[in-house]
Design an enzyme around this catalytic site. Structure first.
Site, PDB file in Angstrom:
ATOM      1  N   ASP A  63       0.824  -1.203   0.000  1.00 12.29           N
ATOM      2  CA  ASP A  63       0.000   0.000   0.000  1.00 12.29           C
ATOM      3  C   ASP A  63       0.859   1.254   0.000  1.00 12.29           C
ATOM      4  O   ASP A  63       2.068   1.209   0.225  1.00 12.29           O
ATOM      5  CB  ASP A  63      -0.913   0.018   1.236  1.00 12.29           C
ATOM      6  CG  ASP A  63      -2.017  -1.024   1.169  1.00 12.29           C
ATOM      7  OD1 ASP A  63      -2.355  -1.461   0.059  1.00 12.29           O
ATOM      8  OD2 ASP A  63      -2.537  -1.394   2.239  1.00 12.29           O
ATOM      9  N   TYR A 124       6.940  -9.823   6.841  1.00  9.72           N
ATOM     10  CA  TYR A 124       6.925  -8.384   7.081  1.00  9.72           C
ATOM     11  C   TYR A 124       7.485  -8.086   8.466  1.00  9.72           C
ATOM     12  O   TYR A 124       7.458  -8.942   9.364  1.00  9.72           O
ATOM     13  CB  TYR A 124       5.501  -7.839   7.029  1.00  9.72           C
ATOM     14  CG  TYR A 124       4.925  -7.654   5.648  1.00  9.72           C
ATOM     15  CD1 TYR A 124       4.953  -6.409   5.013  1.00  9.72           C
ATOM     16  CD2 TYR A 124       4.321  -8.716   4.968  1.00  9.72           C
ATOM     17  CE1 TYR A 124       4.407  -6.222   3.755  1.00  9.72           C
ATOM     18  CE2 TYR A 124       3.775  -8.543   3.699  1.00  9.72           C
ATOM     19  CZ  TYR A 124       3.818  -7.297   3.104  1.00  9.72           C
ATOM     20  OH  TYR A 124       3.285  -7.122   1.850  1.00  9.72           O
TER      21      TYR A 124
END
Length: 285
Positions: A63, A124
């Site tokens: 994003d 992540y």
């Protein structure tokens, strides 16, 4: 759906990283907004003097504002173009790309490789500080400041209920026709010597906003606003809870993408395209 490369083309793997601050995410967007995909595709076209733009496929779309250290993409290029430019492509891209995006490796991909569907996990990291003085100015673009003291042990205890294969609908932004079933392999917090709390979040795949929603829920546990069992109850309810805060993107970095051995790439790609359901659930396709 096949991963066979069109005759006359070669599939090329790119390993890359970027600082997401000035990008409107990975995927190309209209109205001239700056994206990682758009930037690299334009650079590829320029340095190879191609007459058309060759589209990248990425392991995980990030994003707006999210960073990547270990992103992976692939692109199918005409054999003649690849043979002409392969030895000089990396250096030429370095000279063309902006300093907030780098391609570190460009190589012919093994048979059956698909950057997105062949991946077996993505890892992540989310970084946050509870230092009452705030964030180190040199780290402010990559670390969230949480203005409450955080109990790391409580957050790790809360995380245990979230690990495994679940329907993460409560922690995802729903997309039409897409499943929210994922296998969360690792979710743990560690406090670094500099005091920064770092979450490692590893799964076979992630749905939209999943990592930042999970982090938001655990921060509420860590600062005492919610009990340890609250994130697990939200998961079990299976619906978005307005109390789950999607934390800001700048603390999130895609660190690494994992792939199976070459002989298993094509099978993994085929498997990943199958829409999943939990054992005992009703549904089709």
């Amino acid at each position: 759906m096949s991963d066979d490369v069109q005759d006359g083309f070669v599939r090329v793997r790119l390993d890359l990283s970027y600082d997401g601050k000035e990008f409107s995410g990975w995927a190309k967007q209209p109205q001239g907004r700056r994206t990682v995909q758009g930037e690299i595709e334009a650079a590829l076209r320029t340095v190879t003097r191609a007459t058309e733009t060759y589209e990248l496929t990425v392991a995980g779309r990030t994003d707006s504002g999210v960073h990547a250290r270990g992103q992976v993409a692939h692109v199918d290029l005409p054999v003649e173009l690849w043979e002409e430019h392969r030895d000089k492509l990396l250096r030429r891209l370095a000279g063309r790309l902006s300093h907030d995006v780098r391609v570190w490796k460009v190589e012919e991909a093994p048979s059956g490789f698909n950057a997105r569907f062949s991946a077996i996990w993505r890892r992540y990291a989310y970084r946050v500080t509870d230092n009452p003085g705030g964030v180190d100015p040199l780290l402010r673009g990559h670390v969230l400041w949480h203005d409450w003291a955080l109990d790391m042990d409580a957050m790790n205890e809360a995380a245990t209920a979230l690990v495994g294969e679940h329907d993460f609908a409560a922690y995802c932004k729903k997309r039409e026709g897409a499943t929210t079933i994922r296998t969360l392999q690792v979710l743990r917090w560690e406090r670094r010597p500099d005091g920064i709390l770092e979450a490692t979040v590893k799964a076979d795949a992630f749905c939209h906003n999943m990592v930042r929603s999970l982090v938001g829920a655990m921060l509420f546990v860590g600062d005492g606003h919610r009990p340890v069992d609250w994130p697990g109850k939200v998961l079990a309810a299976g619906v978005r809870d307005s109390a789950v805060h999607v934390v800001r993107p700048h603390g999130l970095t895609l660190e690494e993408v994992g792939y199976p051995e070459d002989a298993l790439l094509a099978a993994r790609s085929k498997e990943a395209r199958n829409k999943r359901s939990l054992p005992g659930s009703v549904g089709c396709c």
